[in-house]
Enzyme design. Structure first.
Site, PDB file in Angstrom:
ATOM      1  N   SER A  86      31.972  43.795  38.321  1.00 27.94           N
ATOM      2  CA  SER A  86      32.630  43.259  39.525  1.00 27.94           C
ATOM      3  C   SER A  86      33.621  44.251  40.118  1.00 27.94           C
ATOM      4  O   SER A  86      34.488  44.781  39.405  1.00 27.94           O
ATOM      5  CB  SER A  86      33.366  41.976  39.133  1.00 27.94           C
ATOM      6  OG  SER A  86      34.417  41.699  40.039  1.00 27.94           O
ATOM      7  N   GLY A  87      33.532  44.453  41.420  1.00 35.99           N
ATOM      8  CA  GLY A  87      34.504  45.306  42.095  1.00 35.99           C
ATOM      9  C   GLY A  87      35.903  44.724  42.028  1.00 35.99           C
ATOM     10  O   GLY A  87      36.886  45.441  41.799  1.00 35.99           O
ATOM     11  N   LEU A  88      35.971  43.401  42.211  1.00 36.48           N
ATOM     12  CA  LEU A  88      37.275  42.730  42.154  1.00 36.48           C
ATOM     13  C   LEU A  88      37.929  42.930  40.790  1.00 36.48           C
ATOM     14  O   LEU A  88      39.102  43.312  40.700  1.00 36.48           O
ATOM     15  CB  LEU A  88      37.097  41.220  42.431  1.00 36.48           C
ATOM     16  CG  LEU A  88      38.334  40.364  42.190  1.00 36.48           C
ATOM     17  CD1 LEU A  88      39.445  40.692  43.183  1.00 36.48           C
ATOM     18  CD2 LEU A  88      37.990  38.874  42.254  1.00 36.48           C
ATOM     19  N   ASP A 134      41.164  44.899  45.609  1.00 39.10           N
ATOM     20  CA  ASP A 134      39.718  45.004  45.846  1.00 39.10           C
ATOM     21  C   ASP A 134      39.490  45.554  47.257  1.00 39.10           C
ATOM     22  O   ASP A 134      38.872  44.920  48.100  1.00 39.10           O
ATOM     23  CB  ASP A 134      39.088  43.612  45.671  1.00 39.10           C
ATOM     24  CG  ASP A 134      37.569  43.654  45.686  1.00 39.10           C
ATOM     25  OD1 ASP A 134      36.995  44.757  45.597  1.00 39.10           O
ATOM     26  OD2 ASP A 134      36.960  42.572  45.795  1.00 39.10           O
ATOM     27  N   ASP A 149      30.150  47.508  46.454  1.00 33.63           N
ATOM     28  CA  ASP A 149      30.908  47.273  47.698  1.00 33.63           C
ATOM     29  C   ASP A 149      30.041  47.691  48.899  1.00 33.63           C
ATOM     30  O   ASP A 149      28.897  47.303  48.995  1.00 33.63           O
ATOM     31  CB  ASP A 149      32.254  48.009  47.652  1.00 33.63           C
ATOM     32  CG  ASP A 149      33.196  47.422  46.603  1.00 33.63           C
ATOM     33  OD1 ASP A 149      32.996  46.246  46.225  1.00 33.63           O
ATOM     34  OD2 ASP A 149      34.113  48.126  46.159  1.00 33.63           O
ATOM     35  N   ASP A 168      28.589  46.249  41.292  1.00 31.91           N
ATOM     36  CA  ASP A 168      29.101  45.861  42.601  1.00 31.91           C
ATOM     37  C   ASP A 168      29.442  47.154  43.336  1.00 31.91           C
ATOM     38  O   ASP A 168      30.482  47.762  43.079  1.00 31.91           O
ATOM     39  CB  ASP A 168      30.340  44.982  42.408  1.00 31.91           C
ATOM     40  CG  ASP A 168      30.928  44.518  43.728  1.00 31.91           C
ATOM     41  OD1 ASP A 168      30.447  44.957  44.795  1.00 31.91           O
ATOM     42  OD2 ASP A 168      31.874  43.709  43.686  1.00 31.91           O
ATOM     43  N   ARG A 224      23.655  42.408  50.062  1.00 34.73           N
ATOM     44  CA  ARG A 224      24.520  41.229  50.131  1.00 34.73           C
ATOM     45  C   ARG A 224      24.831  40.891  51.580  1.00 34.73           C
ATOM     46  O   ARG A 224      25.343  41.736  52.323  1.00 34.73           O
ATOM     47  CB  ARG A 224      25.794  41.519  49.337  1.00 34.73           C
ATOM     48  CG  ARG A 224      26.923  40.547  49.560  1.00 34.73           C
ATOM     49  CD  ARG A 224      27.932  40.724  48.466  1.00 34.73           C
ATOM     50  NE  ARG A 224      29.231  40.209  48.796  1.00 34.73           N
ATOM     51  CZ  ARG A 224      30.277  40.262  47.975  1.00 34.73           C
ATOM     52  NH1 ARG A 224      30.146  40.821  46.780  1.00 34.73           N
ATOM     53  NH2 ARG A 224      31.439  39.783  48.333  1.00 34.73           N
ATOM     54  N   LYS A 272      36.415  48.126  52.256  1.00 33.30           N
ATOM     55  CA  LYS A 272      36.147  46.691  52.284  1.00 33.30           C
ATOM     56  C   LYS A 272      37.374  45.887  51.868  1.00 33.30           C
ATOM     57  O   LYS A 272      38.362  46.436  51.357  1.00 33.30           O
ATOM     58  CB  LYS A 272      34.934  46.327  51.412  1.00 33.30           C
ATOM     59  CG  LYS A 272      34.997  46.707  49.942  1.00 33.30           C
ATOM     60  CD  LYS A 272      35.848  45.836  49.031  1.00 33.30           C
ATOM     61  CE  LYS A 272      35.493  44.392  48.977  1.00 33.30           C
ATOM     62  NZ  LYS A 272      34.275  44.062  48.240  1.00 33.30           N
ATOM     63  N   GLU A 330      27.088  45.494  50.110  1.00 34.50           N
ATOM     64  CA  GLU A 330      27.420  44.421  51.052  1.00 34.50           C
ATOM     65  C   GLU A 330      27.523  44.975  52.468  1.00 34.50           C
ATOM     66  O   GLU A 330      27.938  46.120  52.672  1.00 34.50           O
ATOM     67  CB  GLU A 330      28.710  43.714  50.617  1.00 34.50           C
ATOM     68  CG  GLU A 330      29.941  44.588  50.588  1.00 34.50           C
ATOM     69  CD  GLU A 330      31.072  43.977  49.744  1.00 34.50           C
ATOM     70  OE1 GLU A 330      30.793  43.438  48.652  1.00 34.50           O
ATOM     71  OE2 GLU A 330      32.233  44.075  50.173  1.00 34.50           O
ATOM     72  N   HIS A 340      26.163  35.161  50.116  1.00 34.49           N
ATOM     73  CA  HIS A 340      27.490  34.773  49.629  1.00 34.49           C
ATOM     74  C   HIS A 340      28.076  33.668  50.501  1.00 34.49           C
ATOM     75  O   HIS A 340      27.744  33.545  51.688  1.00 34.49           O
ATOM     76  CB  HIS A 340      28.421  35.987  49.615  1.00 34.49           C
ATOM     77  CG  HIS A 340      29.558  35.841  48.644  1.00 34.49           C
ATOM     78  ND1 HIS A 340      29.583  34.902  47.632  1.00 34.49           N
ATOM     79  CD2 HIS A 340      30.726  36.532  48.503  1.00 34.49           C
ATOM     80  CE1 HIS A 340      30.696  35.030  46.942  1.00 34.49           C
ATOM     81  NE2 HIS A 340      31.408  36.005  47.445  1.00 34.49           N
ATOM     82  N   ASN A 397      38.135  41.921  49.940  1.00 35.16           N
ATOM     83  CA  ASN A 397      37.465  40.839  49.221  1.00 35.16           C
ATOM     84  C   ASN A 397      37.084  39.712  50.183  1.00 35.16           C
ATOM     85  O   ASN A 397      37.832  39.386  51.106  1.00 35.16           O
ATOM     86  CB  ASN A 397      38.376  40.313  48.100  1.00 35.16           C
ATOM     87  CG  ASN A 397      37.651  39.319  47.215  1.00 35.16           C
ATOM     88  OD1 ASN A 397      37.669  38.120  47.480  1.00 35.16           O
ATOM     89  ND2 ASN A 397      36.997  39.806  46.186  1.00 35.16           N
ATOM     90  N   SER A 398      35.928  39.115  49.943  1.00 31.29           N
ATOM     91  CA  SER A 398      35.372  38.089  50.839  1.00 31.29           C
ATOM     92  C   SER A 398      36.254  36.850  50.955  1.00 31.29           C
ATOM     93  O   SER A 398      36.122  36.085  51.914  1.00 31.29           O
ATOM     94  CB  SER A 398      33.998  37.654  50.333  1.00 31.29           C
ATOM     95  OG  SER A 398      33.131  38.745  50.314  1.00 31.29           O
TER      96      SER A 398
HETATM   97  C1  SPV Z   1      33.168  40.795  42.955  1.00 35.78           C
HETATM   98  O1  SPV Z   1      33.115  40.218  41.867  1.00 35.78           O
HETATM   99  O2  SPV Z   1      33.827  41.812  43.145  1.00 35.78           O
HETATM  100  C2  SPV Z   1      32.423  40.268  44.094  1.00 35.78           C
HETATM  101  C3  SPV Z   1      32.240  38.839  44.222  1.00 35.78           C
HETATM  102  O3  SPV Z   1      32.050  41.040  44.948  1.00 35.78           O
HETATM  103  S1  SPV Z   1      33.480  38.260  45.276  1.00 35.78           S
HETATM  104  O4  SPV Z   1      34.766  38.473  44.640  1.00 35.78           O
HETATM  105  O5  SPV Z   1      33.181  36.845  45.460  1.00 35.78           O
HETATM  106  O6  SPV Z   1      33.413  38.955  46.558  1.00 35.78           O
HETATM  107 MG    MG Z   2      33.112  42.758  44.978  1.00 37.52          MG
END
Ligand code: SPV
Ligand code: MG
Length: 294
Positions: free
Chosen positions: A46-48, A58, A87, A85, A158, A120, A114, A189, A122-123
């Site tokens: 996971s990027g986060l 993130d 990104d 991930d 994504r 980027k 994505e 997502h 975070n979503s």
């Molecule tokens: C991550 O885990 O970094 C993701 C999922 O990309 S989210 O945090 O929902 O964007």
């Molecule tokens: Mg991410």
């Protein structure tokens, strides 16, 4: 250790198989080992959580080579296939090409890109984040696929259209374009608290390519419904880091309050457990083989 080549095939199998697969989040070598120990068949890098574990946001604050180093520790620590991930791909098509080549060289089995802009965010932050131009993002996908060093490397595209409030039609238009550009799977997502829009998307999509989902916000949806909807892969995206935060916070607070270890000793992993997790037994064997006998 399983040689990297079979890892590519293993991730492709998980994504392509008609049965529901699960990827569990990890953010460093140790958490990758814990995912494997728990019996999962694949890892979500996971990027986060990789960022947060470095104390960063993130927002592409860690450079892509710093991320690559974390990923290498994870790949070395486990035999499981890892979906990275990626990104936005850290730039344009050209950055994606180099990123994908380096992932393949280090045995990372797939990447998720994505359709957003570098750097980027975070979503789950803010509303209406700008998305990449469809054609430009398709170029990133094609460049990624053309750069893979193993036929089974998986590129997941994504779609952020639902998260950005652009609606179902735009999400489907984008998914179709990314599929045509060569993406092996589509990650759709959502940040809603129910999976309604995910299920609506899945109905329209009708399995044209495998669908990957991240139910962080719609966590109460029964997994049986994901199966019924024909979802390919569920990503549990951040739960080991979130678990660790709670455990670390409680332990730090208790030791600070008590000025003693007495009440935490039974609550934390033993030192022996650490030795076991990182494979000290193997080192003892190797010492017998390679060090002069004393
Ligand atoms: C991550 O885990 O970094 C993701 C999922 O990309 S989210 O945090 O929902 O964007
Ligand atoms: Mg991410």
């Amino acid at each position: 250790l399983r040689p990297p080549a079979t890892r590519f095939a293993a991730l492709r199998r998980e994504i392509a198989s008609p049965s529901l697969s699960f990827l569990m989040e990890a953010h460093d070598g140790l958490s990758a080992k814990i995912v494997e120990e728990a019996g999962f068949r694949g890892i979500w890098a996971s990027g986060l959580t990789m960022s947060a574990a470095l104390g960063l946001r993130d927002s592409n604050e860690a450079s892509w080579t710093q991320v690559l180093d974390v990923l290498e520790y994870m790949a070395d620590a486990t035999t499981l296939p890892i979906l990275v991930d990626g990104d936005t791909g850290h730039g344009n098509f050209n950055n994606v090409r180099r990123f994908v080549r380096k992932l393949c060289e280090r045995g990372l089995a797939g990447v998720c890109l994505e359709d957003k802009l570098f750097p980027k965010t975070n979503s789950f932050i803010g509303e209406g984040q700008p998305l990449a131009d469809i054609e430009e993002f398709c170029g990133r996908i094609k460049a990624g696929k053309d750069s893979q060093l193993d036929d089974d490397f998986v590129l997941v595209a994504r779609v952020e259209a639902l998260v950005s409030g652009l609606g179902m039609e735009e999400a489907l238009r984008r998914a179709e374009a990314y599929h045509r550009a060569g993406a092996d799977a589509i990650l759709i997502h959502s940040k809603q608290s129910t999976a309604d829009e995910i299920f609506a998307f899945a109905r329209h999509w009708a399995n044209r390519a495998p669908l990957v989902i991240v139910p962080t916000m719609y966590y109460a949806t029964p997994t049986a419904l994901f199966r019924e909807a024909g979802i390919s892969t569920v990503i549990w995206a951040n739960h080991l880091l979130r678990a660790a935060i709670v455990a670390m916070r409680e332990t730090a607070a208790r030791i600070r309050r008590d000025e003693s270890l007495l009440r935490v000793e039974g609550q934390v992993a033993s030192v022996k457990d650490i030795f076991r997790l990182v494979g000290n037994a193997e080192l003892e064997q190797a010492e017998k083989r390679y060090l002069p006998a004393r």
